[in-house]
Design a protein around this motif. Structure first.
Motif, mmCIF file in Angstrom:
data_model
loop_
_atom_site.group_PDB
_atom_site.id
_atom_site.type_symbol
_atom_site.label_atom_id
_atom_site.label_comp_id
_atom_site.label_asym_id
_atom_site.label_seq_id
_atom_site.Cartn_x
_atom_site.Cartn_y
_atom_site.Cartn_z
ATOM 1 N N ARG A 103 53.483 61.061 73.091
ATOM 2 C CA ARG A 103 52.754 60.623 71.944
ATOM 3 C C ARG A 103 52.512 58.930 72.214
ATOM 4 N NH1 ARG A 103 57.303 62.579 68.100
ATOM 5 N NH2 ARG A 103 58.156 60.337 68.655
ATOM 6 N N GLY A 104 53.038 58.135 72.951
ATOM 7 C CA GLY A 104 52.928 57.165 73.062
ATOM 8 C C GLY A 104 51.339 57.602 74.849
ATOM 9 N N SER A 105 51.670 58.107 75.103
ATOM 10 C CA SER A 105 50.678 57.983 76.819
ATOM 11 C C SER A 105 49.810 59.096 76.530
ATOM 12 C CB SER A 105 52.105 58.545 77.814
ATOM 13 O OG SER A 105 53.484 57.395 78.341
ATOM 14 N N TYR A 106 50.212 60.233 76.120
ATOM 15 C CA TYR A 106 48.919 61.438 75.796
ATOM 16 C C TYR A 106 48.681 61.592 74.085
ATOM 17 C CZ TYR A 106 50.596 61.474 80.330
ATOM 18 O OH TYR A 106 50.780 61.426 81.461
ATOM 19 N N ARG A 107 49.013 60.764 73.743
ATOM 20 C CA ARG A 107 48.680 61.453 71.809
ATOM 21 C C ARG A 107 49.268 63.000 71.962
ATOM 22 N NH1 ARG A 107 43.267 59.817 71.596
ATOM 23 N NH2 ARG A 107 43.198 60.585 73.646
ATOM 24 N N LEU A 108 50.094 63.599 72.358
ATOM 25 C CA LEU A 108 50.577 64.447 72.067
ATOM 26 C C LEU A 108 51.908 64.928 71.632
ATOM 27 C CD1 LEU A 108 49.438 65.749 75.712
ATOM 28 C CD2 LEU A 108 48.321 66.686 73.911
ATOM 29 N N GLU A 109 51.737 65.840 70.593
ATOM 30 C CA GLU A 109 52.451 66.502 69.499
ATOM 31 C C GLU A 109 54.113 67.318 70.635
ATOM 32 O OE1 GLU A 109 54.493 64.677 67.352
ATOM 33 O OE2 GLU A 109 52.883 63.425 67.286
ATOM 34 N N TYR A 160 42.323 68.235 77.046
ATOM 35 C CA TYR A 160 42.887 67.805 78.095
ATOM 36 C C TYR A 160 42.880 67.196 79.041
ATOM 37 C CZ TYR A 160 44.277 65.939 72.142
ATOM 38 O OH TYR A 160 44.464 65.711 72.046
#
Length: 427
Positions: free
Chosen positions: A246-252, A312
């Motif tokens: 979440r912090g580095s790639y905005r991925l879940e 991405y």
């Protein structure tokens, strides 16, 4: 038993590394653990300094690796070619500790000795192209074995010379590489005729070598490959992995698909993107890998789709973050057209991530019953597999368990046994 082995550093000098660099590092480490002395011979853009300290400094100096002016480069090449028929004497680099090398710890393989020669690999290829001969390496202390981890026109005098041929992609899929195919074929045939032994990494590659190069199968050993991630990367708690994503790639976590590897024709990225779009799944596709060649269409498409949030793309991620991306993916997609081994398949299985891959070349041999297979030339087939792997949680769970069991066949310990048997036989 032979006690001193020197490996080539062709791929080890690359900052971001390659699959062959991973192979060489692990092989060197295992050989050292088995009790052999390990040396690595590198290429340098300039003639090694006579002063030992300056030689050590230059080995780690980024500016020393800067391009040499073209006129000087041409002159150096001409001078070197005049001397190559008499052999090449690599200079030893004494790593005294004067240079602080902590940041290179993961790039440098374990070793007992480091050697350099000016433009070694390029010069050796030039020499072979006009003479048809290998460049002779004369080390101050003769190695028992010179092991080239790639097809290189090098040999060590009075030593056992062995070569790893990972695959014959330039011959099997000539449209996917930039090699000069005639020169590549000539070099492979020369190795086939003169090598004391040939090593490869799958039964599929071994068959290719025997059939296309006419090598007696007794002169080819398949050791397979293995991988070993640092424990701290593998044992991170799942909640920390999710937080990093979440912090580095905005991925879940568990809510994206992943492809990683060079963007080059062999990796089949264009068809993968088309298949992903055709599948209409509601999770993003993450692609990470260095820009290769022949990928203008893919690069343009990636730029457009990245703006829309469907895909991405990251040209480079560090090893710790790559492990995080693999662990957090719903599945790894690897529809390559041809592989000598296919490290991403093994890496995903080791990290407990389901795999979708191709039913061609060595890939079924590596993945066994632990992957969802596709025809890499059929976009519809790939799209169906993507929809299936995204929707079927039961299948994913089953593939994870099968993958862990399959990965155990390529464990470091089993690889160590195969490598030990190889060198004992050659010794």
């Amino acid at each position: 038993m032979s006690r001193r082995i020197i490996f080539d550093g062709l791929n080890l000098a690359l900052e971001r590394g390659t699959g062959i660099a991973t192979y060489t590092r692990m092989l060197a480490g295992i050989v050292r653990d088995l009790g052999y002395e390990v040396g690595i011979v590198y290429s340098s853009p300039r003639r090694p300094a006579r002063n030992p300290l300056l030689r050590e400094i230059a080995f780690f100096d980024a500016t020393d690796a800067a391009p040499v002016p073209i006129t000087r480069e041409v002159w150096n090449a001409l001078v070197d070619q005049i001397h190559y028929p008499m052999g090449v004497k690599p200079s030893a680099v004494a790593l005294s500790g004067a240079v602080i090398t902590d940041q290179f710890a993961r790039r440098l393989p374990v070793h007992d000795g480091v050697f350099i020669a000016r433009n070694l690999f390029a010069n050796a290829r030039r020499y072979f192209s006009w003479s048809g001969r290998f460049a002779d390496l004369a080390f101050e202390t003769r190695p028992d074995i010179l092991h080239c981890t790639y097809q290189l026109p090098l040999r060590a005098k009075s030593a056992c010379n062995i070569y790893t041929i990972h695959d014959l992609v330039p011959l099997r899929l000539p449209f996917t590489t930039l090699d000069n195919k005639r020169q590549t074929y000539d070099l492979l045939r020369k190795i086939a005729a003169e090598a004391d032994h040939i090593v490869t990494v799958s039964e599929n590659s071994k068959r290719d070598i025997v059939q296309l190069l006419g090598v007696d199968e007794k002169r080819v050993t398949n050791t397979y490959q293995s991988i070993e991630f640092p424990r701290e990367y593998v044992e991170r708690p799942d909640d920390l992995v999710a937080e990093q994503l979440r912090g580095s790639y905005r991925l879940e976590a568990q809510n994206y698909l992943l492809f990683y590897g060079a963007l080059e024709p062999k990796k089949n990225v264009a068809r993968l993107i088309d298949a992903y779009l055709l599948s209409a799944v509601d999770v993003p596709l993450v692609i990470t890998g260095a820009v290769g060649w022949g990928n203008k269409a893919e690069a343009k498409l990636l730029e457009e789709l990245s703006e829309k949030g469907r895909i991405y793309y990251y040209e480079y991620v560090s090893v710790p973050m790559l492990v995080t991306l693999i662990r957090g993916a719903r599945a790894v997609l690897f529809p390559s057209l041809y592989e000598g081994f296919g490290l991403p398949v093994l890496e995903a299985m080791v990290l407990g991530t389901p795999v979708v891959t191709s039913r061609v070349s060595s890939l079924p041999e590596i993945a066994g019953d632990a992957a969802l297979y596709v025809n890499p030339y059929e976009i519809d087939d790939m799209a169906r597999a993507i929809k299936t792997i995204v929707a079927d949680a039961g299948l994913r769970a089953e593939l994870v368990q099968r993958g862990l069991a399959q990965a155990a066949l390529f464990s470091v310990e089993r690889y160590r046994q195969r490598v030990a048997a190889l060198y004992e036989r050659l010794g």
